[in-house]
Design an enzyme around this catalytic site. Structure first.
Site, PDB file in Angstrom:
ATOM      1  N   GLU A   1       0.806 -23.446 -13.936  1.00 59.85           N
ATOM      2  CA  GLU A   1       1.979 -22.674 -13.511  1.00 59.85           C
ATOM      3  C   GLU A   1       1.686 -21.216 -13.177  1.00 59.85           C
ATOM      4  OE1 GLU A   1       5.499 -24.889 -15.955  1.00 59.85           O
ATOM      5  OE2 GLU A   1       4.309 -23.468 -17.103  1.00 59.85           O
TER       6      GLU A   1
HETATM    7  C1  TNX Z   1       5.604 -26.811 -18.675  1.00 57.74           C
HETATM    8  S1  TNX Z   1       3.249 -28.424 -19.025  1.00 57.74           S
HETATM    9  C2  TNX Z   1       4.598 -26.008 -19.193  1.00 57.74           C
HETATM   10  C3  TNX Z   1       4.868 -25.216 -20.392  1.00 57.74           C
HETATM   11  C4  TNX Z   1       6.253 -25.415 -20.920  1.00 57.74           C
HETATM   12  C5  TNX Z   1       6.617 -26.877 -20.796  1.00 57.74           C
HETATM   13  C6  TNX Z   1       7.925 -27.219 -21.417  1.00 57.74           C
HETATM   14  C7  TNX Z   1       2.559 -27.117 -18.754  1.00 57.74           C
HETATM   15  C8  TNX Z   1       1.157 -27.211 -18.509  1.00 57.74           C
HETATM   16  N1  TNX Z   1       3.314 -25.997 -18.740  1.00 57.74           N
HETATM   17  O1  TNX Z   1       4.622 -23.848 -20.137  1.00 57.74           O
HETATM   18  O2  TNX Z   1       6.286 -25.002 -22.241  1.00 57.74           O
HETATM   19  O3  TNX Z   1       6.646 -27.213 -19.448  1.00 57.74           O
HETATM   20  O4  TNX Z   1       8.125 -28.599 -21.416  1.00 57.74           O
END
Ligand code: TNX
Length: 492
Positions: free
Chosen positions: A295
């Site tokens: 992300e």
């Molecule tokens: C996505 S999954 C994220 C996290 C959040 C999560 C909540 C991922 C690699 N990153 O930063 O906490 O969703 O479900």
């Protein structure tokens, strides 16, 4: 009607249920390797109140020979023998034995069976996010107890995020000095001292679990920006679709993602990356160091690829295997052998599979964490008080169980799959009771998918829900406050 299956989760590779009288636990003695003896004694005491003295009846031994982590368990009225191919295998045999103990009239008994068991995947993990909410060492220990009882062998600790940095580092003291005190929604923060971390690693090892520590970067680094502002970009707030807007220089207690980044074109950033992973490598006996990579919405693809190449090379140079969330598989300069963690959906909807294949193309393997099946932080039902819903809404136990690892990423051969991991993100999770409320019983589904053969007479939803229901009394005796989901016919 099919006979009620024994309450074994994960279901063993081979089991032969025999006719004849059961083994009577009262009055039985134990002869065993010390670690296995301690494990069985505490399991039997919790479940039955019985004290197993030294003596005859139950024999637990390690005998080289079978596949790694395998064991054979034979139970008859005349005695029980559990033989592990290694210490881990014996430990798993003890867990199976614990699940077999049942009330038989006014005594405690073990039915006559022969079990021959070994795992399908080498990596069977759970994750705990200690950044969004900090979880202290006793809570982590309790999480390890729960996971190890289901033959899970990896604890992934998400040690840093926008909300806080949770591991003390001598090379970078400002991280915990200035960026660990807070957590989501004004909750108290915290961090592990190096001794705390060593204690977690040792406790995990005594439960045959390897710790995979993660420092998430280049995104998810707002906390780093508080400690070392010189290596961080200003927050990019136009990528935020949900959650509070971060303020430069102030702790972040919201739950938005994707807005922070380290400076990718600055050598000082890579000095930081080297410092934090070198110290982490020293503290970590296991082979994997996770550098996040998810992300990074405020970073261009070119900059992201540049960072991933550099960070993965730093870890490889330390003699460790880098690990990263699947986005990093887009970077052509990724260090060879890097392990990818897929967090797309069971039926992929975007470029996630292509990114996951990027790891295999560079000689690495993939851990599967499909979010709409194994994200333990998703609500188990629409009306559950805790949890999120972004991964296709609430995740029922049935959905958590009904997927096959080899079918998720097209073109990824089974030998490129290292295993399965069920992450628990903790935006809504502050206490051990909260952990139990979300983790159970779905952790059992992930554990079975990671351990048990893909097919078999008992590898069905109907069998699974019955077996999980049969584990209710054991979980209760171990202090697990699982929610009594209506999907499961709980034994009382
Ligand atoms: C996505 S999954 C994220 C996290 C959040 C999560 C909540 C991922 C690699 N990153 O930063 O906490 O969703 O479900």
């Amino acid at each position: 009607m099919a006979p009620v299956p024994l309450p074994l989760v994960p279901f063993p590779a081979h089991i032969d249920v025999r006719r004849g009288p059961a083994f009577d636990l009262s009055g039985a003695g134990l002869s065993a390797d010390p670690d296995a003896a301690t494990a069985l004694r505490s399991l039997v005491a919790a479940r039955t109140g019985l004290d197993l003295p030294d003596g005859d009846g139950i024999v637990l031994t390690v005998q080289d020979g079978g596949p790694a982590e395998s064991y054979v368990l034979e139970a008859a009225a005349t005695g029980i023998r559990v033989t592990g191919a290694d210490a881990a295998g014996l430990h798993y045999g003890v867990q199976t034995l614990g699940q077999l103990i049942r009330r038989d009239g006014d005594r405690w008994a073990v039915p006559p069976v022969r079990v021959e068991d070994a795992p399908r995947f080498a990596y069977r993990g759970v994750m705990l996010d200690v950044a969004r909410h900090f979880h202290d060492v006793p809570t982590v220990r309790a999480y390890i107890d729960r996971a190890a009882s289901l033959k899970v062998n990896v604890l992934h600790l998400h040690l840093s995020d926008d909300q806080g940095w949770r591991l003390e580092l001598r090379s970078r003291p400002e991280l915990t000095a200035t960026a660990s005190a807070t957590a989501v929604d004004g909750a108290e923060g915290g961090f592990y001292t190096q001794d705390d971390y060593r204690a977690i690693v040792a406790y995990a090892a005594s439960h045959h679990m390897t710790v995979v520590p993660e420092f998430d970067m280049p995104g998810h680094t707002h906390a780093v920006s508080l400690a070392y502002p010189g290596i961080a970009e200003a927050p990019v707030t136009d990528v935020i679709t949900e959650g509070a807007i971060p303020v430069e220089g102030e702790p972040y207690t919201g739950t938005a993602v994707g807005f922070s980044s380290l400076r990718v074109h600055d050598e000082a950033t890579y000095a930081f990356v080297r410092d934090v992973f070198a110290e982490l490598a020293e503290l970590t006996p296991g082979p994997w160091l996770h550098f996040g990579g998810d992300e990074s919405h405020g970073t261009t693809p070119e900059d992201f690829a540049r960072f991933v190449s550099r960070a993965s090379a730093v870890i490889a140079d330390l003699g460790k295997t880098p690990m990263a969330w699947h986005e990093a598989g887009a970077a052509t300069g990724l260090a060879p052998g890097t392990v990818g963690q897929y967090w797309g959906f069971v039926t992929p909807v975007d470029a996630a599979p292509q990114h996951a294949r990027g790891f295999a193309d560079r000689g690495g393997r993939v851990v599967l964490s499909p979010a709409d099946a194994v994200y333990l932080d998703m609500k188990p039902t629409d009306d559950a008080p805790l949890g999120l819903t972004w991964a296709n809404g609430a995740t029922s136990l049935e959905r958590a169980y009904s997927w096959e690892p080899a079918d998720v990423v097209d073109g990824l051969p089974e030998d490129a799959i290292l295993g399965v991991e069920a992450p628990l993100w903790t935006e809504t999770v502050a206490t051990l009771a909260d952990i139990d409320a979300l983790v159970f019983p779905r952790i059992a589904a992930a554990a079975e998918i990671a351990w048990s053969p893909a097919t078999g007479a008992e590898r069905t939803w109907e069998s699974f829900r019955t077996r999980v229901g049969g584990l209710g009394p054991l979980w209760t005796s171990l202090g697990v406050r699982f929610p009594a989901l209506a999907e499961v016919p709980w034994t009382t």
